[in-house]
Write an enzyme that holds these catalytic residues in place. Structure first.
Site, PDB file in Angstrom:
ATOM      1  N   LYS A 256       0.864  -1.183   0.000  1.00 52.15           N
ATOM      2  CA  LYS A 256       0.000   0.000   0.000  1.00 52.15           C
ATOM      3  C   LYS A 256       0.889   1.218   0.000  1.00 52.15           C
ATOM      4  O   LYS A 256       2.052   1.158   0.417  1.00 52.15           O
ATOM      5  CB  LYS A 256      -0.869   0.017   1.266  1.00 52.15           C
ATOM      6  CG  LYS A 256      -2.070   0.925   1.178  1.00 52.15           C
ATOM      7  CD  LYS A 256      -3.188   0.261   0.392  1.00 52.15           C
ATOM      8  CE  LYS A 256      -4.524   0.859   0.677  1.00 52.15           C
ATOM      9  NZ  LYS A 256      -5.602  -0.118   0.468  1.00 52.15           N
TER      10      LYS A 256
ATOM     11  N   ASP B  13      -7.296   3.869  -4.634  1.00 50.79           N
ATOM     12  CA  ASP B  13      -7.749   3.807  -3.246  1.00 50.79           C
ATOM     13  C   ASP B  13      -8.368   5.178  -2.959  1.00 50.79           C
ATOM     14  O   ASP B  13      -8.808   5.862  -3.887  1.00 50.79           O
ATOM     15  CB  ASP B  13      -6.570   3.471  -2.316  1.00 50.79           C
ATOM     16  CG  ASP B  13      -7.034   2.968  -0.957  1.00 50.79           C
ATOM     17  OD1 ASP B  13      -7.320   1.774  -0.828  1.00 50.79           O
ATOM     18  OD2 ASP B  13      -7.121   3.779  -0.007  1.00 50.79           O
TER      19      ASP B  13
HETATM   20  N1  GLU Z   1      -7.490  -0.133  -2.753  1.00 55.06           N
HETATM   21  C1  GLU Z   1      -8.253  -1.336  -2.872  1.00 55.06           C
HETATM   22  C2  GLU Z   1      -8.208  -2.122  -1.575  1.00 55.06           C
HETATM   23  O1  GLU Z   1      -7.977  -1.589  -0.517  1.00 55.06           O
HETATM   24  C3  GLU Z   1      -7.888  -2.147  -4.106  1.00 55.06           C
HETATM   25  C4  GLU Z   1      -6.484  -2.644  -4.193  1.00 55.06           C
HETATM   26  C5  GLU Z   1      -6.133  -3.274  -5.522  1.00 55.06           C
HETATM   27  O2  GLU Z   1      -7.005  -3.410  -6.369  1.00 55.06           O
HETATM   28  O3  GLU Z   1      -4.973  -3.622  -5.686  1.00 55.06           O
HETATM   29  O4  GLU Z   1      -8.470  -3.297  -1.547  1.00 55.06           O
END
Ligand code: GLU
Length: 415
Positions: A100, A140
């Site tokens: 992340k 996100d």
């Molecule tokens: N940001 C989204 C999550 O927290 C998607 C992450 C992604 O698709 O890699 O799951």
């Protein structure tokens, strides 16, 4: 937030009887990247932001997780969210690890041109540590398909055409049909499964949502289509309620234009935070973390909480909800629809092949229903709540993959 995600991990690790050494190895990120992002504003002044990418675990595949543009982004925040991505990808059994990141910035204070320059500079700072087989960012909070398109373009300048470096892209740049609403759709499937377990259905169900962004708005629309009533919706500016159910498509139009649900004429307005203790059957926090706390958990009136946001419940609140017999479907299961369709997008990109929406939706449905059942079954087997069960399932999968890569006598207990 980091404390909370570690707390939930430790609870499941205790149920599994994991050694301290294995716990420590599984909790520590593989790599933490912090970069300085210096750009010029439209007026020619220098702008300085700090960006992060925390890469938590690679045991089950390249790392995967969103990029958040928010003033609260810092190393601890990104680390907690990267941890959650490792467990989330394992719960739905897609071949990724967790990561992340993001930039500590309020994008509302930037012009579109400035936002693009900041994004591109960030990518050029982290380009060596991301890539289609290394780490694949995605949208996100406060990031979207347009930004993902810039990321693909910037990365491709250095490494050649690389759609698989990022997911959640615009369709014209080989994004996947159904990606935008995927998290909301996944929320709808797990809600349906949780209701089935309780012998109930969507018909007439009263649902309250916190957050009407990409996740909350699609979840509300899809859940209403199944016959439930969306009785209250709130965001950071205010809330609207209607005991007969809000007209979600009219609310969609209002929110698109005004960028808030506040002021919607199809309901009564209320102070946003009241949504968490609304008189309803199901509560869906779909905004920020740490919103259900020791202060309000005793006043939650819903019997079922579906965590569409990442980390919305503090550990103290979680204990209170458990004690009160309120079922919580945890984030690492409930909001995993987004990363699941990200996996489909990535798989399409690396095969240079495109699926139709029907196939995306069908495969997502299968994975979400199957994952719910797997978590519920672990819960029954170990006599634990759904959150602990989801962590147990994920830790088993990640831990076994990590150990299978090595020559070691250590093991992850299966019972
Ligand atoms: N940001 C989204 C999550 O927290 C998607 C992450 C992604 O698709 O890699 O799951």
């Amino acid at each position: 937030m980091l404390e909370a995600s570690h707390h939930y991990f430790q609870k499941a690790a205790a149920a599994l009887g994991l050694s301290e050494k294995i716990r420590d190895i599984l909790l520590t990120p593989r790599r933490v990247v912090k970069v300085e992002v210096v750009t010029e504003s439209d007026a020619g002044e220098l702008l300085k932001h700090v960006g992060f990418r925390v890469q938590h675990n690679t045991a089950r595949g390249p790392m995967k997780g969103g990029l958040r543009f928010h003033p609260a982004v810092d190393e601890d925040h990104a680390t907690a969210l990267a941890n959650l991505m490792t467990w989330k990808t394992a719960v739905v059994d897609v071949p990724f690890g967790g990561a992340k990141g993001g930039i500590s910035v309020d994008p509302a204070g930037l012009s579109t041109g400035e936002l693009q320059t900041v994004t591109r500079e960030f990518v050029s700072q982290i380009k060596e540590v991301i890539g289609p087989t290394i780490d694949i960012p995605a949208p996100d909070m406060n990031t979207n398909a347009t930004i993902m398109g810039w990321i693909m373009d910037e990365y491709s300048k250095h490494y050649g055409f690389s759609p698989g470096v990022v997911t959640g892209k615009p369709l014209q740049l080989f994004g996947s049909p159904g990606r935008e609403e995927a998290t909301g759709r996944g929320v709808m499937y797990v809600l349906e499964e949780a209701l089935k377990d309780q012998g109930r259905s969507m018909q007439g169900l009263r649902v309250a949502l916190q957050g009407f962004g990409n996740v909350g708005s699609h979840a509300a629309r899809l859940i209403a289509e199944q016959g439930a009533k969306i009785v209250a919706v709130a965001d950071h500016l205010g809330g609207v309620s209607n005991p007969d159910g809000l007209d979600v498509s009219a609310l969609f139009d209002h929110a698109r234009e005004k960028r808030t649900v506040d002021g919607f004429v199809g309901g009564d307005s209320f102070a946003g935070e009241e949504v968490l203790t609304w008189d309803c059957d199901v509560l869906i926090p779909a905004a920020l973390e740490d919103v259900i706390t020791a202060e309000n958990a005793r006043d939650v009136r819903a019997g079922l909480v579906i965590e569409a946001a990442n980390g919305p419940t503090t550990p103290e609140a979680d204990e209170i909800l458990l004690e009160r017999g309120i079922t919580v479907v945890p984030d690492i299961l409930a909001n995993a629809g987004g990363v699941t369709v990200s996996y489909f997008e990535w798989a399409q990109n690396i095969q240079q092949y495109q699926w139709e929406l029907e196939r995306v939706v069908g495969e997502l449905e299968k994975i979400m229903r199957r994952s719910y059942a797997a978590v519920r079954d672990v819960g029954k087997e170990k006599q634990v709540d759904l959150r602990t069960a989801a962590f147990v399932l994920a830790i088993r999968r990640v831990g076994q993959a990590a150990l299978a890569r090595r020559h070691t006598r250590e093991d992850i207990p299966l019972d």
